[in-house]
Design an enzyme around this catalytic site. Structure first.
Site, mmCIF file in Angstrom:
data_model
loop_
_atom_site.group_PDB
_atom_site.id
_atom_site.type_symbol
_atom_site.label_atom_id
_atom_site.label_comp_id
_atom_site.label_asym_id
_atom_site.label_seq_id
_atom_site.Cartn_x
_atom_site.Cartn_y
_atom_site.Cartn_z
ATOM 1 N N GLU A 1 0.862 -1.190 0.000
ATOM 2 C CA GLU A 1 0.000 0.000 0.000
ATOM 3 C C GLU A 1 0.895 1.237 0.000
ATOM 4 O O GLU A 1 2.090 1.129 0.311
ATOM 5 C CB GLU A 1 -0.899 0.002 1.241
ATOM 6 N N PRO A 2 0.315 2.411 -0.290
ATOM 7 C CA PRO A 2 1.144 3.619 -0.312
ATOM 8 C C PRO A 2 1.938 3.810 0.986
ATOM 9 O O PRO A 2 3.083 4.233 0.955
ATOM 10 C CB PRO A 2 0.126 4.742 -0.517
ATOM 11 N N GLU A 34 9.631 -7.872 -3.672
ATOM 12 C CA GLU A 34 9.735 -9.101 -2.851
ATOM 13 C C GLU A 34 10.661 -8.871 -1.655
ATOM 14 O O GLU A 34 11.354 -9.781 -1.218
ATOM 15 C CB GLU A 34 10.251 -10.262 -3.699
HETATM 16 C C1 FAD Z 1 7.535 -3.226 -10.369
HETATM 17 C C2 FAD Z 1 7.011 -3.570 -9.022
HETATM 18 C C3 FAD Z 1 6.184 -4.676 -8.869
HETATM 19 C C4 FAD Z 1 5.662 -4.996 -7.608
HETATM 20 N N1 FAD Z 1 4.769 -6.028 -7.493
HETATM 21 C C5 FAD Z 1 4.113 -6.186 -6.309
HETATM 22 C C6 FAD Z 1 3.021 -7.110 -6.211
HETATM 23 O O1 FAD Z 1 2.677 -7.817 -7.166
HETATM 24 N N2 FAD Z 1 2.332 -7.182 -5.040
HETATM 25 C C7 FAD Z 1 2.685 -6.410 -3.962
HETATM 26 O O2 FAD Z 1 2.020 -6.522 -2.926
HETATM 27 N N3 FAD Z 1 3.726 -5.544 -4.015
HETATM 28 C C8 FAD Z 1 4.438 -5.409 -5.160
HETATM 29 N N4 FAD Z 1 5.465 -4.504 -5.239
HETATM 30 C C9 FAD Z 1 5.818 -3.707 -4.054
HETATM 31 C C10 FAD Z 1 7.198 -3.977 -3.509
HETATM 32 O O3 FAD Z 1 7.210 -5.209 -2.839
HETATM 33 C C11 FAD Z 1 7.584 -2.777 -2.624
HETATM 34 O O4 FAD Z 1 7.891 -1.707 -3.493
HETATM 35 C C12 FAD Z 1 8.745 -3.083 -1.722
HETATM 36 O O5 FAD Z 1 8.353 -3.984 -0.717
HETATM 37 C C13 FAD Z 1 9.317 -1.832 -1.054
HETATM 38 O O6 FAD Z 1 8.303 -1.041 -0.495
HETATM 39 P P1 FAD Z 1 8.279 0.532 -0.803
HETATM 40 O O7 FAD Z 1 8.365 0.708 -2.275
HETATM 41 O O8 FAD Z 1 7.129 1.121 -0.091
HETATM 42 O O9 FAD Z 1 9.643 1.109 -0.183
HETATM 43 P P2 FAD Z 1 9.879 1.535 1.351
HETATM 44 O O10 FAD Z 1 9.436 0.461 2.257
HETATM 45 O O11 FAD Z 1 9.313 2.908 1.543
HETATM 46 O O12 FAD Z 1 11.468 1.615 1.387
HETATM 47 C C14 FAD Z 1 12.203 2.770 0.914
HETATM 48 C C15 FAD Z 1 13.682 2.506 1.248
HETATM 49 O O13 FAD Z 1 13.849 2.445 2.696
HETATM 50 C C16 FAD Z 1 14.494 1.227 3.032
HETATM 51 N N5 FAD Z 1 13.995 0.726 4.328
HETATM 52 C C17 FAD Z 1 12.709 0.656 4.753
HETATM 53 N N6 FAD Z 1 12.646 0.128 5.978
HETATM 54 C C18 FAD Z 1 13.911 -0.164 6.346
HETATM 55 C C19 FAD Z 1 14.526 -0.747 7.502
HETATM 56 N N7 FAD Z 1 13.784 -1.153 8.531
HETATM 57 N N8 FAD Z 1 15.866 -0.870 7.534
HETATM 58 C C20 FAD Z 1 16.624 -0.462 6.495
HETATM 59 N N9 FAD Z 1 16.123 0.087 5.360
HETATM 60 C C21 FAD Z 1 14.781 0.222 5.284
HETATM 61 C C22 FAD Z 1 14.138 0.254 1.915
HETATM 62 O O14 FAD Z 1 15.069 -0.810 1.854
HETATM 63 C C23 FAD Z 1 14.202 1.182 0.705
HETATM 64 O O15 FAD Z 1 15.530 1.320 0.273
HETATM 65 C C24 FAD Z 1 6.025 -4.207 -6.476
HETATM 66 C C25 FAD Z 1 6.881 -3.099 -6.644
HETATM 67 C C26 FAD Z 1 7.355 -2.763 -7.888
HETATM 68 C C27 FAD Z 1 8.234 -1.539 -8.015
#
Ligand code: FAD
Length: 407
Positions: free
Chosen positions: A132-133, A387
């Protein structure tokens, strides 16, 4: 059934590898640039895969349960060697299928997984909607709510999902929602949203840096009503789980619904990254042998040859980690050092590094769309993000090896 870990695939696995390689070389690779530019789901390629039996529940189930453990990694590596965007369009459905296999009853598995794939004459795709966002890495922050309407035996889902592969174009969506916000991740449950259910719509479709043939979009859930039977695992099991969570009883070895799905799929995702890395390495090796500067092939320079040696070494090391983790998963070995996360972390980072080296070896040509390494480099970038990001994999590994709640 259990098997001894082996790096020597048997005749069955080799036959599957050669079959998949033929499809990847003859159908996927030639279509890659076109669908990357179009940024659209390559339906004709998925249909072709379905006709050949490469896009089917039976095929993936057979590979998934192959006790050698290398069935799924081999399939993923070959397909993604062809192209990652098309590869994900073909296997994206399996993420939703694994969610149903991991959390559903036999009846739910029998009802929903065939509908996710459709038939060769009428192919369908499925979507797994967890992110989610405001809940990416922190899955416990999900806001999508599922409320039970006892009078009608229906669940009502409201919220906005993002980044869903195949979101909005899928026949079947699997949605992770919270049924008890106070319990955090332990209050989550997964629901099947059947084809054509009112209230589910596609939000923004994302324009991406890589894997552009794969459809990624928001999914909006506005008073989406699904029958009680769409709660994966059933209400009785959910009530028991919630009661235990409210009493503060922790069951070891079982995470929340979304995490269980991710854990099962991590080595497979690592194998996809290896496919991209191997493809870029092969292009770079060929190029280095034929491109001449200073009157000799550029591979004659140790600087270039050693680069290729390191690329190949890291690819093989990544494959070892992926095959080990996949074998452990199939043979129910405990992941005491988070070996599944380890394999995805190393393979994802390897793909990014190898494709960057490949671009360098191709010089100016590597920077153009005349050669495929530019696309492979863009595609590889997702493998440290989805993932579970590389940082989250490290967190999982660090917790597993230390037994401490590293933050
Ligand atoms: C092309 C694509 C396909 C996808 N497909 C799916 C799907 O089919 N279903 C689904 O549910 N999701 C899907 N996703 C979502 C994907 O799993 C998330 O983008 C991913 O889990 C990261 O979440 P976020 O983008 O909100 O980044 P954030 O969680 O906001 O992270 C931003 C940065 O902060 C870092 N960070 C966050 N928390 C910590 C911590 N505790 N310690 C150290 N570093 C941290 C992260 O490593 C990252 O570098 C997809 C995403 C993309 C881009």
């Amino acid at each position: 059934m259990s098997s001894t870990f082996s790096m020597d695939p048997g005749a069955d696995q080799l036959a599957v590898r050669d079959w998949l390689h033929g499809f990847a070389a003859d159908v996927v690779r030639p279509a890659a640039a076109e669908w990357d530019e179009r940024e659209e789901t390559p339906w004709p390629v998925i249909q072709e895969a379905a006709k050949l039996g490469i896009y089917s529940l039976d095929f993936y189930a057979q590979q998934y349960f192959d006790p050698s453990g290398v069935g799924i990694p081999i399939v993923m590596e070959e397909l993604f060697w062809g192209d990652a965007g098309i590869g994900l369009s073909i296997v994206g459905t399996t993420l939703a299928a694994v969610a149903v296999l991991a959390n559903g009853t036999d009846e739910q598995i029998g009802t929903w997984t065939p509908q996710m794939f459709g038939t060769p004459d009428d192919v369908k795709v499925a979507a797994f909607c967890s992110s989610e966002p405001d809940a990416g890495s922190d899955v416990s922050a999900l806001r999508t709510r599922a409320v039970y309407d006892e009078a009608k035996d229906e669940w009502v889902l409201n919220g906005t999902k993002t980044w869903a592969t195949n979101g909005g174009i899928a026949a079947v969506h699997v949605v992770v929602a919270t049924v008890d916000a106070e319990l955090g991740a332990r209050g989550h449950a997964s629901f099947v949203v059947p084809p054509g259910t009112p209230g589910l719509s596609q939000g923004q479709k994302f324009k991406k840096h890589g894997i552009r043939a794969s459809h990624t979009a928001e999914v909006v859930l506005d008073d989406v009503r699904v029958p009680g039977s769409c709660l994966l695992g059933g209400k009785e099991k959910l009530d028991e789980r919630l009661a235990r969570a409210r009493e503060g009883v922790r069951r070891s070895g079982r995470g929340n619904a979304a995490m269980a799905t991710f854990e099962a799929s991590r080595p497979a995702v690592g194998a996809q990254a290896i496919g991209i890395a191997r493809a870029a390495y092969e292009v770079a090796l060929d190029y280095a042998k034929t491109r001449e500067q200073f009157g000799r092939p550029i591979i004659d320079n140790q600087g270039v040859a050693f680069q290729l040696a390191d690329m190949r070494t890291r690819i093989d090391a990544a494959r070892l980690l992926v095959w080990r983790a996949s074998w452990m998963a199939v043979n129910n070995r405990p992941f005491t050092a988070a070996e599944g996360s380890m394999s995805k972390l190393y393979a994802g980072e390897t793909a990014k590094w190898v494709t960057a080296q490949a671009m360098q070896i191709l010089g100016g040509n590597g920077f153009t769309r005349e050669y495929p390494v530019e696309r492979m480099h863009r595609d590889s970038a997702i493998y440290s993000i989805f993932e579970g990001t590389s940082e989250i994999q490290r967190l999982v590994i660090a917790r597993a090896i230390s037994g401490m709640p590293i933050r």
